[in-house]
Design an enzyme around this catalytic site. Structure first.
Site, PDB file in Angstrom:
ATOM      1  N   LYS A 229      -1.642   2.211  -5.771  1.00  0.00           N
ATOM      2  CA  LYS A 229      -0.083   2.725  -6.690  1.00  0.00           C
ATOM      3  C   LYS A 229      -0.620   3.388  -7.847  1.00  0.00           C
ATOM      4  O   LYS A 229       0.353   4.291  -8.267  1.00  0.00           O
ATOM      5  CB  LYS A 229       0.577   1.498  -6.681  1.00  0.00           C
ATOM      6  CG  LYS A 229       1.026   0.987  -5.194  1.00  0.00           C
ATOM      7  CD  LYS A 229       2.238  -0.053  -5.402  1.00  0.00           C
ATOM      8  CE  LYS A 229       2.573  -0.531  -3.982  1.00  0.00           C
ATOM      9  NZ  LYS A 229       3.822  -1.170  -3.919  1.00  0.00           N
TER      10      LYS A 229
ATOM     11  N   ASP B  64       9.821   0.512  -4.941  1.00  0.00           N
ATOM     12  CA  ASP B  64       9.665  -0.800  -5.024  1.00  0.00           C
ATOM     13  C   ASP B  64      10.805  -1.314  -6.062  1.00  0.00           C
ATOM     14  O   ASP B  64      11.540  -2.370  -5.686  1.00  0.00           O
ATOM     15  CB  ASP B  64       8.338  -1.262  -5.601  1.00  0.00           C
ATOM     16  CG  ASP B  64       7.147  -0.946  -4.580  1.00  0.00           C
ATOM     17  OD1 ASP B  64       7.405  -1.115  -3.405  1.00  0.00           O
ATOM     18  OD2 ASP B  64       6.009  -0.851  -4.963  1.00  0.00           O
TER      19      ASP B  64
ATOM     20  N   SER C 219      -0.682  -4.417   8.371  1.00  0.00           N
ATOM     21  CA  SER C 219       0.653  -3.685   8.058  1.00  0.00           C
ATOM     22  C   SER C 219       1.334  -3.592   9.512  1.00  0.00           C
ATOM     23  O   SER C 219       0.740  -2.949  10.433  1.00  0.00           O
ATOM     24  CB  SER C 219       0.265  -2.250   7.463  1.00  0.00           C
ATOM     25  OG  SER C 219       1.354  -1.685   7.549  1.00  0.00           O
TER      26      SER C 219
ATOM     27  N   SER D 232       3.759  -1.417   9.011  1.00  0.00           N
ATOM     28  CA  SER D 232       4.643  -0.300   8.764  1.00  0.00           C
ATOM     29  C   SER D 232       4.870   0.621  10.122  1.00  0.00           C
ATOM     30  O   SER D 232       5.969   1.157  10.047  1.00  0.00           O
ATOM     31  CB  SER D 232       4.011   0.533   7.586  1.00  0.00           C
ATOM     32  OG  SER D 232       4.026  -0.222   6.663  1.00  0.00           O
TER      33      SER D 232
ATOM     34  N   THR E 116       0.128   1.722  -0.805  1.00  0.00           N
ATOM     35  CA  THR E 116       0.147   0.538  -1.138  1.00  0.00           C
ATOM     36  C   THR E 116      -1.040   0.148  -1.891  1.00  0.00           C
ATOM     37  O   THR E 116      -2.012   1.092  -2.279  1.00  0.00           O
ATOM     38  CB  THR E 116       0.162  -0.151   0.423  1.00  0.00           C
ATOM     39  OG1 THR E 116       0.403  -1.632   0.117  1.00  0.00           O
ATOM     40  CG2 THR E 116      -1.184  -0.103   1.150  1.00  0.00           C
TER      41      THR E 116
ATOM     42  N   ASN F 222       4.620   4.533  -5.153  1.00  0.00           N
ATOM     43  CA  ASN F 222       4.698   4.011  -3.785  1.00  0.00           C
ATOM     44  C   ASN F 222       5.154   4.862  -2.818  1.00  0.00           C
ATOM     45  O   ASN F 222       5.101   4.548  -1.487  1.00  0.00           O
ATOM     46  CB  ASN F 222       5.262   2.470  -3.732  1.00  0.00           C
ATOM     47  CG  ASN F 222       6.784   2.632  -3.412  1.00  0.00           C
ATOM     48  OD1 ASN F 222       7.252   3.529  -4.182  1.00  0.00           O
ATOM     49  ND2 ASN F 222       7.244   1.940  -2.993  1.00  0.00           N
TER      50      ASN F 222
END
Length: 113
Positions: free
Chosen positions: A65, A101, A14, A16, A61, A86
């Site tokens: 979810k 999303d 990730s 993020s 993630t 999410n």
């Protein structure tokens, strides 16, 4: 300073943290973001940690979810309809669940070159 994070099972890939750091920098937001690798049996403790540590919210993630849904106090109509969360927002110790999303995918189809 506000704190946010990402809950997931395997987050070594990730980016993020880097993305959010740049967003906060560009937007002038005093915030930090951290990845939190958790196991399925840690979901309730993960939410409790948001309360205890005063973390404002978290992204969720795969594979969690759907697993967080029973633990959330209030779901947005879209998250409820899609049965997928999410984003979790900590609002005075209660948790609100959202699905962003869908909006992101919808925007993709609206883009024009």
């Amino acid at each position: 300073m506000k704190f946010y994070g990402l809950f997931g099972k395997t987050l070594g890939h990730s980016i993020s943290q880097q993305i959010h750091k740049k967003i906060y920098e560009v937007a002038g937001i005093d915030a930090a973001y951290k990845n939190f690798e958790i196991t399925e049996n840690q979901l309730p403790v993960a939410l409790e940690s948001l309360q205890i540590l005063g973390i404002t919210g978290a992204n969720i993630t795969i594979p969690y979810k759907q697993d967080f849904i029973p633990l959330i106090n209030k779901l947005s109509p879209l998250a409820e309809r899609l049965h997928s969360v999410n984003t979790i927002k900590n609002v005075n110790g209660a948790f609100e669940g959202y699905n962003t999303d869908y909006a992101g995918i919808a925007l993709t189809f609206e883009l024009k070159n």
